[in-house]
Scaffold this active site. Sequence first.
Site, PDB file in Angstrom:
ATOM      1  N   ASP A 184       7.786 -26.805  43.868  1.00 14.81           N
ATOM      2  CA  ASP A 184       8.875 -26.296  44.509  1.00 14.81           C
ATOM      3  C   ASP A 184       8.641 -24.944  45.111  1.00 14.81           C
ATOM      4  OD1 ASP A 184      11.612 -25.979  45.652  1.00 14.81           O
ATOM      5  OD2 ASP A 184      12.437 -26.372  43.839  1.00 14.81           O
ATOM      6  N   HIS A 186      10.787 -23.475  46.820  1.00 22.19           N
ATOM      7  CA  HIS A 186      12.170 -22.849  46.495  1.00 22.19           C
ATOM      8  C   HIS A 186      12.499 -22.044  47.696  1.00 22.19           C
ATOM      9  CE1 HIS A 186      15.722 -22.491  43.846  1.00 22.19           C
ATOM     10  NE2 HIS A 186      15.459 -23.359  43.367  1.00 22.19           N
ATOM     11  N   GLU A 210       8.142 -28.822  48.011  1.00 20.99           N
ATOM     12  CA  GLU A 210       9.386 -28.875  48.306  1.00 20.99           C
ATOM     13  C   GLU A 210       9.727 -27.452  48.796  1.00 20.99           C
ATOM     14  OE1 GLU A 210      13.456 -29.200  45.897  1.00 20.99           O
ATOM     15  OE2 GLU A 210      11.858 -30.378  45.094  1.00 20.99           O
ATOM     16  N   GLU A 236      17.518 -29.961  50.124  1.00 18.79           N
ATOM     17  CA  GLU A 236      18.785 -29.603  49.163  1.00 18.79           C
ATOM     18  C   GLU A 236      19.891 -28.706  49.972  1.00 18.79           C
ATOM     19  OE1 GLU A 236      17.454 -26.434  46.108  1.00 18.79           O
ATOM     20  OE2 GLU A 236      15.936 -27.538  46.407  1.00 18.79           O
ATOM     21  N   ASP A 258      21.345 -33.737  48.928  1.00 18.39           N
ATOM     22  CA  ASP A 258      22.209 -33.494  47.530  1.00 18.39           C
ATOM     23  C   ASP A 258      23.474 -34.203  47.512  1.00 18.39           C
ATOM     24  OD1 ASP A 258      23.846 -32.362  45.363  1.00 18.39           O
ATOM     25  OD2 ASP A 258      22.215 -31.034  45.024  1.00 18.39           O
ATOM     26  N   HIS A 285      18.152 -34.391  45.543  1.00 18.29           N
ATOM     27  CA  HIS A 285      18.202 -33.260  44.978  1.00 18.29           C
ATOM     28  C   HIS A 285      19.513 -33.677  43.895  1.00 18.29           C
ATOM     29  CE1 HIS A 285      19.804 -28.971  44.303  1.00 18.29           C
ATOM     30  NE2 HIS A 285      18.420 -28.791  43.922  1.00 18.29           N
TER      31      HIS A 285
END
Length: 382
Positions: A184, A186, A210, A236, A258, A285
């Site tokens: 990830d 992020h 990700e 996400e 999500d 997510h």
Amino acid sequence: MTTIARIETFLVAPRWLFVRVETTDGIVGWGEATCEGRSETVRTAVEQLSELLIGRDALRIEDHWQVMTKGSFYRGGPILASAVAGLDQALWDIAGKHFGAPVHQLLGGPVRDRIRVYGWVGGDEPSEVRDQISAAVESGLTAVKMNASGRMSPVASVAEVDGVVQRVAAAREVLGDQRDVAVDFHGRFSLATARRVAPLLEPYRPFFLEEPVVPENSHLIGELVRATSTPVSTGERLYNRQEFLPVLQAGIAVAQPDLSHAGGITEVRKIAALAEVYDVQLAPHCPLGPIALASCLQVGFATSNYLIQEQSIGIHYNLGAEVLDYCLDKKPLTFVDGYVERLTGPGLGIEIDEHAVRAADKRGHAWRSPTWRHRDGSYAEW
């Protein structure tokens, strides 16, 4: 008519917002409208949306979704989408209980009997990564996800780049070639840094990379897709089909909506159908609570292009409560050999401990996202 009579919200530890919808004939549906760090704001949005639902037929789910998302001049965004998501999940829960069937049966029936899950592991140093992944493997998981890094400079230093590679190498060493590690980014990496790092990780064959860029820069994600053979994922912080369309067109391999942010079961099913057109897999997510997880799984059991499911049992965010603490029966959401078996109970397939939820709401929570800064004092993506 199964009429909506009452809607309540509960702010519960560690950082979740539950929604309870009750009908005049006594059916109770649960949803999760969590928006990490902004759940109090979402709570107000749920209260406002409740004006559109009280006194209406609970089984008109698609119509309610249309009105909630499009019935006002200003639309979209994480607050409104999260509020809609929680209410939408609760309405599907009611529908399943009304018809005596799990939600996935109402969505067309099962296409699989179990869903693979993965867990998050931390560790700033390679030795810590090894220890945490070893523990995850011992718990039965066959896949994990790890952060590529902490805060990153806009143009990463040699040490920062090497640190990412060393941690992923350590993960692969423990996992061997029969298990997977997702990495990830992020949103902490600039495009330039992501393009530099991604090829260096290819020898370790990550499951996917990700969120390599922040969602505001989704128009750049195609540059990374073209720079690496590793599957790229994101989603996400995208809240509807319209926001997913550009990244699907850019060539991502995995979409990660999500269920508590992207409009609930109703919208994520539509995102999944759109993703299928682009040969893209779904991996929602879900570092959240039991209702969000159950909602994800219900979609997964009825969705052919469903890759894997994130779950947050035991992650570092869960201070003050754990995922299964609010479930009367923990068995449906436990995993065996890295999988969750098909949920067969009516509605979302789980039973919420209402007494525990009401008690937790009295204590409340005030979880906030951390704020990071670079060494020069400027803001850093976290």
